[in-house]
Design a protein around this motif. Structure first.
Motif, PDB file in Angstrom:
ATOM      1  N   ILE A   1       0.912   4.386  -2.660  1.00 18.63           N
ATOM      2  CA  ILE A   1       0.694   5.785  -2.276  1.00 18.63           C
ATOM      3  C   ILE A   1       1.858   6.651  -2.745  1.00 18.63           C
ATOM      4  O   ILE A   1       1.653   7.707  -3.360  1.00 18.63           O
ATOM      5  CB  ILE A   1       0.507   5.889  -0.748  1.00 18.63           C
ATOM      6  CG1 ILE A   1      -0.817   5.197  -0.357  1.00 18.63           C
ATOM      7  CG2 ILE A   1       0.490   7.353  -0.307  1.00 18.63           C
ATOM      8  CD1 ILE A   1      -0.947   4.997   1.129  1.00 18.63           C
ATOM      9  N   SER A   2       3.010   6.116  -2.546  1.00 23.46           N
ATOM     10  CA  SER A   2       4.174   6.916  -2.938  1.00 23.46           C
ATOM     11  C   SER A   2       4.200   7.128  -4.439  1.00 23.46           C
ATOM     12  O   SER A   2       4.561   8.190  -4.950  1.00 23.46           O
ATOM     13  CB  SER A   2       5.454   6.242  -2.468  1.00 23.46           C
ATOM     14  OG  SER A   2       5.561   4.986  -3.080  1.00 23.46           O
ATOM     15  N   GLU A   3       3.763   6.110  -5.138  1.00 26.39           N
ATOM     16  CA  GLU A   3       3.704   6.208  -6.603  1.00 26.39           C
ATOM     17  C   GLU A   3       2.787   7.342  -7.020  1.00 26.39           C
ATOM     18  O   GLU A   3       3.124   8.173  -7.875  1.00 26.39           O
ATOM     19  CB  GLU A   3       3.190   4.894  -7.182  1.00 26.39           C
ATOM     20  CG  GLU A   3       3.864   4.508  -8.478  1.00 26.39           C
ATOM     21  CD  GLU A   3       3.532   3.087  -8.856  1.00 26.39           C
ATOM     22  OE1 GLU A   3       2.682   2.907  -9.758  1.00 26.39           O
ATOM     23  OE2 GLU A   3       4.087   2.150  -8.219  1.00 26.39           O
ATOM     24  N   VAL A   4       1.632   7.375  -6.396  1.00 28.02           N
ATOM     25  CA  VAL A   4       0.659   8.418  -6.724  1.00 28.02           C
ATOM     26  C   VAL A   4       1.244   9.785  -6.386  1.00 28.02           C
ATOM     27  O   VAL A   4       1.107  10.745  -7.147  1.00 28.02           O
ATOM     28  CB  VAL A   4      -0.668   8.187  -5.975  1.00 28.02           C
ATOM     29  CG1 VAL A   4      -1.597   9.370  -6.153  1.00 28.02           C
ATOM     30  CG2 VAL A   4      -1.331   6.919  -6.463  1.00 28.02           C
ATOM     31  N   LYS A   5       1.880   9.803  -5.300  1.00 25.06           N
ATOM     32  CA  LYS A   5       2.487  11.063  -4.857  1.00 25.06           C
ATOM     33  C   LYS A   5       3.472  11.562  -5.905  1.00 25.06           C
ATOM     34  O   LYS A   5       3.536  12.749  -6.236  1.00 25.06           O
ATOM     35  CB  LYS A   5       3.209  10.844  -3.531  1.00 25.06           C
ATOM     36  CG  LYS A   5       2.375  11.289  -2.346  1.00 25.06           C
ATOM     37  CD  LYS A   5       3.237  11.207  -1.106  1.00 25.06           C
ATOM     38  CE  LYS A   5       2.392  11.372   0.133  1.00 25.06           C
ATOM     39  NZ  LYS A   5       3.066  10.767   1.306  1.00 25.06           N
ATOM     40  N   LEU A   6       4.229  10.614  -6.404  1.00 22.69           N
ATOM     41  CA  LEU A   6       5.269  10.946  -7.364  1.00 22.69           C
ATOM     42  C   LEU A   6       4.665  11.483  -8.659  1.00 22.69           C
ATOM     43  O   LEU A   6       5.085  12.500  -9.193  1.00 22.69           O
ATOM     44  CB  LEU A   6       6.101   9.699  -7.653  1.00 22.69           C
ATOM     45  CG  LEU A   6       7.561   9.921  -8.017  1.00 22.69           C
ATOM     46  CD1 LEU A   6       8.321  10.444  -6.794  1.00 22.69           C
ATOM     47  CD2 LEU A   6       8.167   8.619  -8.507  1.00 22.69           C
TER      48      LEU A   6
ATOM     49  N   LEU B   1       0.834  -1.206   0.000  1.00 23.08           N
ATOM     50  CA  LEU B   1       0.000   0.000   0.000  1.00 23.08           C
ATOM     51  C   LEU B   1       0.864   1.250   0.000  1.00 23.08           C
ATOM     52  O   LEU B   1       0.634   2.194  -0.758  1.00 23.08           O
ATOM     53  CB  LEU B   1      -0.920   0.003   1.214  1.00 23.08           C
ATOM     54  CG  LEU B   1      -2.211  -0.809   1.051  1.00 23.08           C
ATOM     55  CD1 LEU B   1      -2.985  -0.799   2.359  1.00 23.08           C
ATOM     56  CD2 LEU B   1      -3.063  -0.203  -0.057  1.00 23.08           C
ATOM     57  N   LEU B   2       1.860   1.203   0.823  1.00 25.42           N
ATOM     58  CA  LEU B   2       2.760   2.334   0.937  1.00 25.42           C
ATOM     59  C   LEU B   2       3.380   2.679  -0.408  1.00 25.42           C
ATOM     60  O   LEU B   2       3.431   3.834  -0.845  1.00 25.42           O
ATOM     61  CB  LEU B   2       3.862   1.998   1.950  1.00 25.42           C
ATOM     62  CG  LEU B   2       4.391   3.180   2.761  1.00 25.42           C
ATOM     63  CD1 LEU B   2       3.293   3.800   3.621  1.00 25.42           C
ATOM     64  CD2 LEU B   2       5.547   2.708   3.632  1.00 25.42           C
ATOM     65  N   GLN B   3       3.795   1.635  -1.072  1.00 30.54           N
ATOM     66  CA  GLN B   3       4.398   1.768  -2.400  1.00 30.54           C
ATOM     67  C   GLN B   3       3.435   2.470  -3.344  1.00 30.54           C
ATOM     68  O   GLN B   3       3.804   3.395  -4.056  1.00 30.54           O
ATOM     69  CB  GLN B   3       4.719   0.393  -2.936  1.00 30.54           C
ATOM     70  CG  GLN B   3       5.966   0.360  -3.790  1.00 30.54           C
ATOM     71  CD  GLN B   3       6.252  -1.081  -4.226  1.00 30.54           C
ATOM     72  OE1 GLN B   3       5.934  -2.008  -3.497  1.00 30.54           O
ATOM     73  NE2 GLN B   3       6.872  -1.232  -5.369  1.00 30.54           N
TER      74      GLN B   3
END
Lengths: 760, 606
Positions: free
Chosen positions: B455-460, B451-453
């Protein structure tokens, strides 16, 4: 299924019911409630028989009174119809709850010829000789002498039946169930009992008896078979459109030269017998004399086997008084008969056609032969008594003198409604002398009157009783219900057409004088030829008479049309020989069953038209070649027409058309058995196109006769036929669509509001 | 196709040495020119006349090619080649040419033999023994059934199945059919004897009748009296010719309706009288038959129940007037009687199997068959059958509840869901396909990291706002729902209409063809397991590649943009799934073997 009509629980052997069957039952029930008679016309192919049987039997089951249950007497015209009824009965019974089933006994009754299993009697060729062969083995005096002398042959089957019947209650001889003629013979073989007398005995206890019309209508037969039937009977005359003719025939006699010659021989033989008895056993003749003196024309309780054909006059009309003194002595009676035969011989020598009423005839007999009316009237009973006294067993030899006595008794008894016609030759063959003296009855109501009086309810029903108001007049009775039903159809499964022209636009007709013209014959042939190539399975054709059919077939053979027809279908022809016709019919059915396809050529007033069904693949098309008018020049017909006009104010033309069209409708009506079935009807004569003719057809045919199907030529008819067959080959919804239901389930019947039925 | 020229020897039988020459094969004709120009053995034969070809096995003594011809044109042509390679070139050429004719005309073909050519080497040995008769039979079957033919073309020509494999599953078809064709017999002609009509030449008073064995046979069956007379008189009392002359004379007398002359002649000549008299055999037969007649048409019983029409009693009706003069036996036979008798005989069918050549033989055989049939079933059986029939006849079939067995109707609300479910079931049943099973044992930590991954992807990358154009989405959605709901509405309303009928014809045919091929292939595929021999392994390989081909084709059909895409994919989905199941099975088996046998590459060798 099981449902209620008012308070009666009706058992019906199928899962569904046609609405008209339901209505039919409602009307029937009302008739039974009213204890009256009714007249119901119901189209063929709507399951009339099963509706009749299930309602009447259910009714009698629910109304088992202390006088015993209601008995059903079902009269059919023919033996093969009897078999069909019994098969339907068997089907019905198999669907009844077992406790009800076990109380029901139904059987058919026919002559000895059809029931006998004794090889000696059975080897005789004709019905009359089987009867007399039976008599030779079972007459009471034969059995008496056999008891003393074992060398005298008797019938083992009858002896063991007699033992069984006397030792136990006759009612338990046959267990409950349905017995066709075949079954009766099987039971007889199995237990060694005579099936004929077993059946005769059992009909008094059976709930349902199926036999031929004449066992009720012909006084000669009815007096020995149906005498003991109680009032609590429902009598059904099925396929009754011809009932007036049966009534008339039952009271008609014809005397020919051969009859008189035979009668003279019989008289000689009887004289010899009397002389022999005088020498050996004079007391016997004296006993008879004393008995007659006491006024017993008929001996009290005759042995079952001694009874012979009874008095030709109706039971109410038979004089219950002592035999006149001048014929009490056997010799005197014989000399009276001799004078009568001589007188009749003299009358036959006429060269002109003579028509006379019975009164005038009796007067002339009285003045010329010295025989008065009362003597004539007792002729039959006196003869019967004498033959019993003389212990004559070969009754088939004595048919001639019997006919003469029948004649004498009838003219002595009736003064109205009869006429005597003497013809030196047949009009159609004037060069062949064939003198005939006929006593013909014109009034159908005479013979049927005792039936209406005697039984609680008489139901007259058929597929063609149009116009329905004519029958009460012809038969002179007041029906409580008289109704004609129509047929609710899921699809147009019948297709009547009126064909007036051949392909060459020449008119086709069987009008006298034109019918044998080559153009007509060829056009008729071409019509058949076109149809055999277009219609699958069976085709039935009806012609107006045997002679016309013979002529046209010969012409077709010479023209090569017959050969062409044979390329498509096998051809079978009705002949005057019953054996051959039966085999031809059997083969016809087989040819239809195996898919080969066949054509049956038959006669509109012949035996086949009278009761053979051509339903389903046995008949996809009926062609009626011509209008089956009666032979209009016939003296008997003319005399009857005159009588009808004077008594009932029925016009000649109307009656002739009515008669021809009921015959035609009867012929074509045999193609439909159920709503799933389909068939076409072609009326091939230009005269059908006239409104006064085809409007006399029954309503259920008329309602399908579209204007587009009138006045057709052969090629148009073929096109319509092809289209019709294609349409019929499509699958369809059996229950009927839209607002009108043509197939009711149990729920539908229960939901039917009973008041709604009153509206009909 | 090219032209092939080859040196070869032509011979009419295998044994003889043969004539050396040049064989030239063109697209539709082959010709043979002998080396010796004087030789008469020059040939030029159309391939259309060639029905099939046979050849010797590779490595046998001679390299032979036998071209068999249509039987009516005579034997075949045998060529001997110098070596097998040459022969094989010619053989393949012939195979192709013949195959082409077969596909072109779909008549007059020789599939089995062309199939033989294309079949793999290993199988050839077994087929070569096929008799020509069997081949003809197969050809006939193919000709009659176009679907079978298509399938055959696709699979056998496509080298997927061998000829024998193809037919092995259709043994029943082969057997059953051959039996039936043998047993059919011709009956009598429907037409009455029109040919026996006399013909006159118009000048003299001579009348000619012509009789053939066929006609004579018919006469014998229709008129037992003539048959009996023939057996009695010929050849003891008279010759056959005399017999028939007499018969024809009697016929003529009868035809001319000259009953006086007939009676006169019969009085003089007792043999002639036989033909004119009433046929007593027929009368006896009628008496016997009448007892078994269906009671619902039995008018004889009715006649004997009729007391109104006593023989000398009652009113005369139309036609009932019959003045039978019993002393005149003759000429009572009417046309109606003849017609009925004829129809009866036609209906009974022809009992004889012998060839109609010798009249005497025909007569005797007929007598034998009659004897056999006269002692047939007992009355009891007949009565039983009669009763059953009567019951059947009385039933009103449309009032009856339907006779079919009770069933629960199959109700599939959503076909796709159903088949997907089936698919999962099938895969589960297979087991061992570990690659597909989902591992549910994901622990919380892993899930968290995943999940964290995300989220970070979206953030990026940032969220596309909006992800999809809303109006476009709406349009697509409404379009889809409309189509799906409309098809659902339209389909299944009418039992006669199927989804297939709504497709363009080409697509429909294609799908049907593929479906049939898939069925056939799968049948072979599954029947090959367990793989026990190298042969089977090869077969499975072939089948798999063929299935893969079809798989691709189906995919292609499915991907074509059209109005029916949805329905097509619904139809094709189960096909693909069944193929998938087969592939999965194949993979699983392969996997098993490779793990079991370790390094051994040829895993099929057991």
């Amino acid at each position: 299924m099981k449902f209620k009509i008012d308070d009666v629980t009706v058992y019906f052997p199928y899962e569904h019911i046609y609405p008209e069957q339901y209505e039919y039952m409602v009307e029937l029930k009302r008739t039974l409630d009213a204890r009256g008679h009714c007249l119901l016309e119901m189209p063929t192919g709507t399951g009339k028989t099963v509706a009749l049987l299930s309602l009447i039997i259910s009714y009698s089951l629910s109304r088992a009174s202390n006088r015993g249950p209601l008995k059903l007497i079902y009269c059919t015209r023919t033996v093969h119809e009897m078999e069909k009824i019994l098969a339907e009965l068997r089907l019905f019974l198999s669907h009844l709850p077992s406790e009800l089933r076990s109380s029901l006994l139904a059987l058919g009754l026919s002559s000895r010829k059809n029931l006998c299993i004794n090889p000696i009697a059975l080897s005789a060729a004709s019905r009359d000789s089987v009867d007399s062969a039976c008599r030779r083995l079972t007459a009471s005096w034969v059995r008496a002498s056999a008891a003393e002398n074992p060398a005298v042959p008797t019938c083992d089957f009858f002896e063991s039946f007699d033992r069984a019947a006397s030792s136990s209650n006759a009612a338990v001889l046959l267990p409950s169930g349905v017995y066709s003629l075949q079954d009766l013979r099987a039971v007889g073989r199995e237990r060694g009992w005579c099936p004929y007398f077993l059946a005769r005995q059992t009909i008094h206890h059976a709930n349902v008896v199926v036999y031929s019309y004449q066992y009720l209508l012909d006084p000669k037969v009815a007096s020995i078979i149906s005498k003991e039937m109680q009032k609590e009977c429902v009598v059904v005359f099925d396929e009754a459109h011809n009932i007036d003719n049966v009534c008339i025939e039952a009271l008609s006699v014809s005397v020919r030269r051969q009859t008189l010659d035979g009668a003279a021989r019989n008289l000689n033989r009887m004289t010899q017998e009397i002389d022999r008895f005088k020498a050996t056993d004079a007391t016997r003749l004296r006993t008879e004399y004393n008995r007659l003196l006491e006024g017993l024309a008929q001996r009290g309780n005759l042995a079952l086997t001694d009874a012979w054909l009874g008095n030709p006059a109706l039971p109410d009309d038979i004089l219950k008084e002592a035999v006149p003194g001048n014929i009490r002595r056997a010799e005197h009676f014989l000399s009276v008969l001799r004078r009568l035969v001589q007188y009749l011989n003299g009358r036959l020598e006429t060269e002109n056609v003579e028509t006379e009423g019975p009164v005038a005839f009796v007067a002339s007999v009285n003045s010329q032969a010295g025989i008065d009316q009362k003597m004539l009237r007792f002729c039959y009973d006196r003869l019967h008594s004498l033959m019993l006294t003389l212990e004559i067993t070969d009754t088939d030899e004595f048919l001639h003198i019997q006919t003469v006595c029948d004649f004498a008794t009838l003219i002595g008894t009736y003064t109205r409604g009869f006429s005597i016609i003497i013809e030196p030759f047949d009009q159609r063959m004037p060069h062949i002398p064939d003198p005939v003296l006929q006593l013909s009855c014109h009034d159908a109501s005479i013979a049927i009157k005792p039936i209406f009086d005697r039984f609680q309810s008489v139901i007259i029903t058929s597929g063609t009783l149009s116009p329905i108001d004519l029958y009460p007049r012809l038969l002179n009775f007041n029906p409580v219900i008289s109704r004609s039903f129509t047929m609710s159809l899921t699809r147009d499964c019948i297709c009547p057409m009126i064909l007036t022209r051949g392909s060459d636009q020449a008119q086709i007709t069987t009008q006298f004088g034109i019918r044998t013209e080559e153009a007509v014959v060829r056009n008729y042939g071409k019509l058949l030829l076109e149809m055999v190539s277009a219609v699958p399975d069976g085709i039935v054709c009806f012609f107006v008479s045997y002679s016309y059919m013979d002529g046209i077939i010969n012409s077709w053979n010479e023209m090569g049309i017959l050969q062409d027809v044979m390329q498509h279908k096998l051809v079978f022809i009705e002949t005057q020989d019953v054996v051959e016709t039966t085999l031809a019919l059997d083969n016809y059915r087989r040819a239809c069953d195996c898919g080969r396809g066949a054509v049956f050529l038959s006669v509109a007033r012949g035996k086949v038209a009278e009761g053979i069904d051509f339903d389903r693949h046995y008949g996809r098309l009926v062609i009626m070649f011509g209008v089956p008018f009666q032979y209009t020049k016939s003296r008997i017909l003319l005399a009857r027409l005159e009588y009808l006009r004077e008594t009932f104010q029925i016009k000649e033309g109307d009656f002739l058309t009515f008669d021809a069209l009921r015959q035609a409708a009867q012929c074509v009506g045999r193609v439909i058995r159920s709503k799933a079935d389909y068939g076409m009807m072609i009326f091939a004569d230009q005269r059908y196109n006239r409104r006064d003719k085809h409007s006399k057809l029954p309503g259920w045919i008329l309602s399908h006769l579209r204007d587009a199907h009138l006045n057709l030529s052969t090629d148009m008819a073929v096109r319509i036929a092809r289209e019709f067959l294609r349409r019929m080959a499509q699958p369809y919804d059996k229950a009927g669509c839209g607002g009108k239901k043509t197939l009711l389930t149990q729920e539908d019947v229960e939901r039917l509001p009973h008041d709604a039925m009153d509206l009909f | 196709m090219a032209v092939i020229t080859m040196l070869a020897k032509y011979k009419t039988t295998v044994k003889e040495p043969g004539i050396p020459g040049v064989l030239k094969m063109m697209e539709d004709v082959f010709s043979f020119t002998p080396n010796d120009p004087r030789s008469a053995k020059k040939l030029k034969v159309d391939f259309r006349n060639i029905k099939g070809h046979k050849f010797s096995k590779d490595g046998s003594k001679q390299a032979l090619l036998n071209l068999t011809q249509v039987p009516e044109k005579g034997g075949g042509y045998i060529f001997e080649f110098n070596n097998f390679a040459d022969r094989n070139v010619c053989r393949d050429f012939v195979g192709k040419v013949l195959g082409k004719f077969q596909t072109l005309t779909s008549e007059q073909t020789d599939q089995p033999s062309s199939g033989k050519v294309t079949a793999s080497e290993k199988a050839t040995a077994s087929i070569e023994q096929l008799s020509t008769k069997e081949m003809e039979h197969r050809m006939k079957l193919l000709r009659e059934d176009s679907e079978l033919q298509k399938l055959h073309k696709e699979l056998v020509f496509g080298n997927v199945l061998t000829e024998s494999e193809f037919w092995a599953t259709r043994k029943a078809l082969l057997d059953d059919d051959s039996d039936r064709t043998l047993k059919q017999r011709t009956g009598f002609k429907s037409a009455m004897l029109a040919d026996i009509r006399p013909s006159t030449d118009g000048q003299t008073n001579k009348v000619t009748f012509s009789l053939t064995p066929e006609i004579i046979h018919q006469i014998f069956s229709e008129k037992p009296a003539v048959h009996r007379a023939f057996l009695n008189f010929v050849p003891v009392k008279m010759t056959e010719k005399d017999f028939w002359t007499k018969y024809c004379r009697a016929e003529y007398l009868h035809r001319t309706k000259n009953s006086v002359a007939a009676a006169a002649e019969a009085a003089e000549d007792e043999e002639l009288a036989v033909f004119l008299k009433h046929d007593d055999i027929l009368a006896n037969e009628a008496r016997r038959k009448i007892r078994r007649v269906d009671p619902t048409v039995d008018m004889v019983a009715d006649f004997s129940d009729d007391y109104i029409h006593l023989s000398v009693h009652g009113i005369l009706q139309d036609g009932n007037k019959e003045t039978i003069d019993s002393e005149n036996d003759f000429a009572k036979r009417t046309l109606a009687h003849d017609v009925n008798r004829h129809a009866t005989v036609v209906l009974e069918g022809r009992a004889l199997d012998i060839e109609l050549r010798d009249t005497r033989a025909v007569a005797e055989a007929l007598a034998r068959s009659k004897e056999a049939s006269s002692v047939d079933t007992s009355d009891e059986n007949a009565n039983l059958g009669r009763q059953e029939r009567a019951v059947r006849m009385t039933e009103l079939e449309d009032l009856q509840a339907s006779h079919s067995l009770p069933y629960a109707s199959l109700c599939i609300k959503d076909p796709r869901e159903y088949f997907d479910f089936q698919q999962v079931n099938a895969l589960k049943a297979l087991g061992g396909t570990g690659s597909r099973t989902i591992d549910y044992s994901l622990n919380t930590e892993d899930a968290y990291y995943y999940l964290l991954q995300q989220i970070s992807e979206v953030k990026l990358q940032g969220v596309h706002n909006p992800v999809v154009q809303s109006d476009t989405a709406l349009k697509v959605l409404t379009g889809l729902t409309q189509q799906i709901s409309s098809t659902r509405y339209n389909l299944g309303k009418n039992p006669q209409e199927s989804v297939l009928d709504r497709f363009p014809k080409r697509t429909k045919d294609e799908i049907m063809l593929h479906w049939m091929s898939i069925q056939e292939l799968l049948r072979h595929f599954w029947s090959s397991y367990p793989i026990t021999t190298a042969y089977l392994y090869n077969k499975v390989l072939r089948l798999k590649s063929a299935m893969a081909d079809i798989y691709q084709k189906l995919k292609a059909i499915k991907d074509v943009q059209s109005d029916f895409r949805h329905q097509i994919s619904l139809l094709i989905q189960p096909m693909l799934q069944s193929l998938d199941a087969a592939f999965a099975h194949y993979d699983a088996e392969e996997h098993k073997h490779s793990t079991k046998n370790g390094a051994r590459l040829n895993g099929f060798v057991q």
